[in-house]
Motif scaffolding. Structure first.
Motif, mmCIF file in Angstrom:
data_model
loop_
_atom_site.group_PDB
_atom_site.id
_atom_site.type_symbol
_atom_site.label_atom_id
_atom_site.label_comp_id
_atom_site.label_asym_id
_atom_site.label_seq_id
_atom_site.Cartn_x
_atom_site.Cartn_y
_atom_site.Cartn_z
ATOM 1 N N GLN A 23 42.324 39.251 31.735
ATOM 2 C CA GLN A 23 42.284 40.603 32.294
ATOM 3 C C GLN A 23 40.934 40.868 32.960
ATOM 4 O OE1 GLN A 23 42.849 43.692 29.412
ATOM 5 N NE2 GLN A 23 42.958 45.306 30.945
ATOM 6 N N TRP A 24 39.851 40.463 32.311
ATOM 7 C CA TRP A 24 38.525 40.626 32.902
ATOM 8 C C TRP A 24 38.397 39.779 34.164
ATOM 9 C CZ3 TRP A 24 34.853 36.610 33.230
ATOM 10 C CH2 TRP A 24 33.641 36.996 33.800
ATOM 11 N N TRP A 25 38.803 38.536 34.095
ATOM 12 C CA TRP A 25 38.669 37.623 35.230
ATOM 13 C C TRP A 25 39.443 38.128 36.439
ATOM 14 C CZ3 TRP A 25 35.523 33.799 36.399
ATOM 15 C CH2 TRP A 25 35.848 32.970 37.467
ATOM 16 N N ASP A 26 40.659 38.577 36.217
ATOM 17 C CA ASP A 26 41.503 39.036 37.320
ATOM 18 C C ASP A 26 40.964 40.288 37.990
ATOM 19 O OD1 ASP A 26 43.197 36.914 36.861
ATOM 20 O OD2 ASP A 26 44.628 38.085 35.681
ATOM 21 N N SER A 27 40.242 41.129 37.269
ATOM 22 C CA SER A 27 39.761 42.384 37.833
ATOM 23 C C SER A 27 38.353 42.304 38.407
ATOM 24 C CB SER A 27 39.799 43.484 36.775
ATOM 25 O OG SER A 27 38.845 43.228 35.778
ATOM 26 N N LYS A 28 37.595 41.266 38.117
ATOM 27 C CA LYS A 28 36.175 41.266 38.440
ATOM 28 C C LYS A 28 35.832 40.972 39.894
ATOM 29 C CE LYS A 28 34.870 36.627 37.604
ATOM 30 N NZ LYS A 28 35.087 36.465 38.997
ATOM 31 N N TRP A 29 36.766 40.555 40.705
ATOM 32 C CA TRP A 29 36.436 40.209 42.082
ATOM 33 C C TRP A 29 36.466 41.403 43.023
ATOM 34 C CZ3 TRP A 29 33.754 36.246 41.789
ATOM 35 C CH2 TRP A 29 34.075 35.188 40.952
ATOM 36 N N ASN A 30 36.753 42.596 42.509
ATOM 37 C CA ASN A 30 36.717 43.789 43.354
ATOM 38 C C ASN A 30 35.303 44.006 43.868
ATOM 39 O OD1 ASN A 30 39.385 44.170 42.672
ATOM 40 N ND2 ASN A 30 38.922 45.635 41.055
ATOM 41 N N ASP A 31 35.160 44.162 45.173
ATOM 42 C CA ASP A 31 33.849 44.392 45.802
ATOM 43 C C ASP A 31 32.841 43.305 45.442
ATOM 44 O OD1 ASP A 31 34.803 46.800 46.875
ATOM 45 O OD2 ASP A 31 34.297 47.859 45.021
ATOM 46 N N SER A 32 33.301 42.096 45.254
ATOM 47 C CA SER A 32 32.416 41.002 44.852
ATOM 48 C C SER A 32 31.496 40.591 45.996
ATOM 49 C CB SER A 32 33.253 39.804 44.415
ATOM 50 O OG SER A 32 32.409 38.736 44.077
ATOM 51 N N VAL A 33 30.280 40.184 45.629
ATOM 52 C CA VAL A 33 29.330 39.673 46.610
ATOM 53 C C VAL A 33 29.384 38.143 46.662
ATOM 54 C CG1 VAL A 33 27.775 41.646 46.471
ATOM 55 C CG2 VAL A 33 27.458 39.732 44.909
ATOM 56 N N VAL A 34 30.311 37.566 45.921
ATOM 57 C CA VAL A 34 30.472 36.116 45.902
ATOM 58 C C VAL A 34 31.439 35.726 47.016
ATOM 59 C CG1 VAL A 34 31.234 34.162 44.497
ATOM 60 C CG2 VAL A 34 30.032 36.051 43.423
ATOM 61 N N SER A 35 31.100 34.696 47.778
ATOM 62 C CA SER A 35 31.948 34.264 48.895
ATOM 63 C C SER A 35 33.310 33.791 48.393
ATOM 64 C CB SER A 35 31.262 33.131 49.664
ATOM 65 O OG SER A 35 31.297 31.940 48.897
ATOM 66 N N ARG A 36 34.277 33.771 49.280
ATOM 67 C CA ARG A 36 35.636 33.344 48.933
ATOM 68 C C ARG A 36 35.638 31.891 48.447
ATOM 69 N NH1 ARG A 36 39.330 34.863 46.333
ATOM 70 N NH2 ARG A 36 41.420 34.460 46.911
ATOM 71 N N ASP A 37 34.881 31.021 49.098
ATOM 72 C CA ASP A 37 34.805 29.619 48.666
ATOM 73 C C ASP A 37 34.220 29.520 47.254
ATOM 74 O OD1 ASP A 37 35.883 28.681 51.020
ATOM 75 O OD2 ASP A 37 33.931 28.204 51.920
ATOM 76 N N HIS A 38 33.190 30.316 46.987
ATOM 77 C CA HIS A 38 32.570 30.293 45.659
ATOM 78 C C HIS A 38 33.533 30.873 44.618
ATOM 79 C CE1 HIS A 38 29.106 29.398 43.242
ATOM 80 N NE2 HIS A 38 29.046 30.624 42.764
ATOM 81 N N GLN A 39 34.292 31.901 45.001
ATOM 82 C CA GLN A 39 35.305 32.458 44.099
ATOM 83 C C GLN A 39 36.331 31.391 43.732
ATOM 84 O OE1 GLN A 39 37.232 36.059 45.426
ATOM 85 N NE2 GLN A 39 35.308 36.900 46.171
ATOM 86 N N ASP A 40 36.763 30.627 44.736
ATOM 87 C CA ASP A 40 37.750 29.566 44.489
ATOM 88 C C ASP A 40 37.183 28.503 43.552
ATOM 89 O OD1 ASP A 40 39.531 30.889 46.127
ATOM 90 O OD2 ASP A 40 39.135 29.614 47.877
ATOM 91 N N TYR A 41 35.917 28.134 43.770
ATOM 92 C CA TYR A 41 35.269 27.152 42.899
ATOM 93 C C TYR A 41 35.204 27.678 41.467
ATOM 94 C CZ TYR A 41 31.462 24.828 40.469
ATOM 95 O OH TYR A 41 30.703 24.208 39.518
ATOM 96 N N LEU A 42 34.765 28.918 41.301
ATOM 97 C CA LEU A 42 34.660 29.501 39.968
ATOM 98 C C LEU A 42 36.032 29.601 39.307
ATOM 99 C CD1 LEU A 42 32.001 32.297 40.607
ATOM 100 C CD2 LEU A 42 31.651 30.047 39.566
ATOM 101 N N ALA A 43 37.053 29.944 40.073
ATOM 102 C CA ALA A 43 38.411 30.027 39.523
ATOM 103 C C ALA A 43 38.877 28.661 39.017
ATOM 104 C CB ALA A 43 39.373 30.563 40.578
#
Length: 179
Positions: free
Chosen positions: A140-160
C-alpha cells in the motif's frame, strides 16, 4: 564489534551539539528502539562524524518526522553517511522524509520501510545509491508513494524491480530475515 543500541523512554536527542571531530567515527551500527520522546536522530554535527556507520535501525519512535534535523543549519550539500549499507525504518508514524533534502548513503544496499504512513515519497537524494539491492515495504505504501515523485521514470522502474512487499498480517521479523 557489538552494535550500539538505545531504548530510552524520555530521550529527545542522541546527543547535544557541539560534537568533537572524530567522535563516533568508529561506530558501525546504531539501533534505536522504543524512544517515544526522540525528536532528533542526527544533527549535521553528528553526520560528519559517522563516516563508518554501516547499519541504522530506527524503530517505534513516534515523534520523529525526519532522521536528520536541519534546525540552525546552513549546510545544504555534501554526501553524508558514506558507508551506510542497511537502513531500517520501522513504525515511525510521523516520518515525513528521511534526509531533509541532504544526499545520504551513496552505498546503501538495503532499505526497509514499515509503517511509515506519512512518508509519501522517496527523493533521489534518499535512494540514489547505485548499489541498492532491495527495498522492503508495504504494498500500500509502495503503490501510493510515486505521487508527485522527483524520481525519474527509469529510476522508478529500477526501484520497482528490487521492491519486496511486506505484509502487516505476518510476522515482521520472519519477513525481514528473508533475503
Amino acid at each position: 564489534m557489538v552494535p550500539f543500541g538505545i531504548v530510552k523512554k524520555n530521550m529527545e536527542s542522541i546527543c547535544k551539539e557541539p560534537i568533537r571531530r572524530g567522535c563516533l567515527s568508529n561506530l558501525k551500527s546504531l539501533a534505536l528502539h522504543t524512544c517515544p520522546s526522540l525528536i532528533t536522530v542526527f544533527t549535521l554535527g553528528m553526520l560528519g562524524n559517522l563516516i563508518n556507520l554501516k547499519e541504522l535501525i530506527v524503530e517505534d519512535c513516534a515523534k520523529i518526522d525526519s532522521l536528520i534535523s536541519m534546525r540552525c543549519s546552513k549546510v545544504k550539500s555534501g554526501n553524508f553517511l558514506p558507508s551506510l549499507k542497511k537502513m531500517s525504518l520501522l513504525e515511525l508514524p510521523k516520518l515525513i522524509n528521511i534526509s531533509s533534502g541532504l544526499c545520504i548513503a551513496p552505498k546503501l544496499e538495503r532499505l526497509v520501510i514499515f509503517y511509515c504512513p506519512k512518508l509519501e515519497r522517496l527523493s533521489t537524494k534518499e535512494v540514489s545509491s547505485k548499489d541498492m539491492k532491495v527495498i522492503k515495504g508495504e504494498n500500500q505504501w509502495w503503490d501510493s508513494k510515486w505521487n508527485d515523485s522527483v524520481v525519474s521514470r527509469d529510476h522508478q522502474d529500477y526501484l520497482a524491480s528490487i521492491f519486496v512487499p511486506l505484509r502487516r498480517d505476518g510476522d515482521l521479523m520472519d519477513q525481514l530475515a528473508k533475503d
